[in-house]
Design an enzyme around this catalytic site. Structure first.
Site, PDB file in Angstrom:
ATOM      1  CG  ASP A   1      -6.167  -6.370  23.916  1.00 34.36           C
ATOM      2  OD1 ASP A   1      -5.588  -7.380  24.374  1.00 34.36           O
ATOM      3  OD2 ASP A   1      -5.930  -5.213  24.314  1.00 34.36           O
TER       4      ASP A   1
ATOM      5  CB  CYS B   1      -0.899   0.032   1.232  1.00 31.33           C
ATOM      6  SG  CYS B   1      -2.371  -0.945   1.062  1.00 31.33           S
ATOM      7  CG  HIS B   2       1.058   3.750  -3.243  1.00 30.82           C
ATOM      8  ND1 HIS B   2       0.287   2.792  -3.862  1.00 30.82           N
ATOM      9  CD2 HIS B   2       2.135   3.952  -4.033  1.00 30.82           C
ATOM     10  CE1 HIS B   2       0.875   2.428  -4.986  1.00 30.82           C
ATOM     11  NE2 HIS B   2       1.997   3.112  -5.116  1.00 30.82           N
TER      12      HIS B   2
END
EC number: 4.6.1.17
Length: 168
Positions: free
Chosen positions: A132, A82-83
């Site tokens: 979490d 990804c850029h």
């Protein structure tokens, strides 16, 4: 990426079988948006703890919102090809529903490439933070239904996912 004539898709991230980052330097920046969703399915004991405000680590819904925002901005660090693009706006909604916790993200940019991965990363990171925060209540919590809901802008055009009922 699909060929406009309907031919087989081209794999733009591979050249000679080797991964590469696509060169977007010749593409003009345009406004682009993407919306994604995820579900966190809660067993009864986790849902009860959440409703009673007895979650061991604090408020998982607030933490999930912040985590999703951070995830949208850190996508290029997590998804290798990804850029790194400027996220000009990100909204993360985390809502308790009968079916579980529903997470949505809307991400916007003005860049030469889209923000689908940023929206998907936002909802996934948010969902993992819910897990979490609630894992002490049950290990049977499930992250489910991660998908792109819509995108606008770019060469491939707009996309709208088909409607489907909430997760069970």
């Amino acid at each position: 990426m699909s060929d406009p004539q309907g031919d087989a898709p081209q794999l733009t991230h591979f050249v000679g079988g080797q991964p590469r980052m696509v060169d977007v330097s010749a593409k003009a920046p345009t406004t682009r948006t993407a919306r994604a969703e995820a579900w966190v399915l809660l067993p009864p004991e986790s849902r009860a703890a959440l409703l009673a405000g007895q979650t061991p680590k604090g408020d998982p819904l607030s933490v999930a919102r912040l985590a999703g925002l951070a995830g949208s901005k850190r996508t290029a660090d997590l998804i290798f090809l990804c850029h790194p693009i400027p996220v000009t706006s990100a909204e993360v909604d985390v809502t308790l529903k009968d079916a579980g916790i529903h997470i949505t993200a809307l991400v916007k940019t003005t860049a030469p490439t889209g923000v689908e991965m940023e929206a998907l990363t936002a909802v996934t990171v948010a969902a993992l933070n819910v897990y979490d925060m609630l894992k002490a209540t049950s290990k049977a919590i499930e992250v489910s239904g991660v998908r792109l809901l819509s995108k606008t802008g770019g060469k491939s055009g707009d996309y709208q996912a088909a409607e489907r009922p909430p997760q069970p």
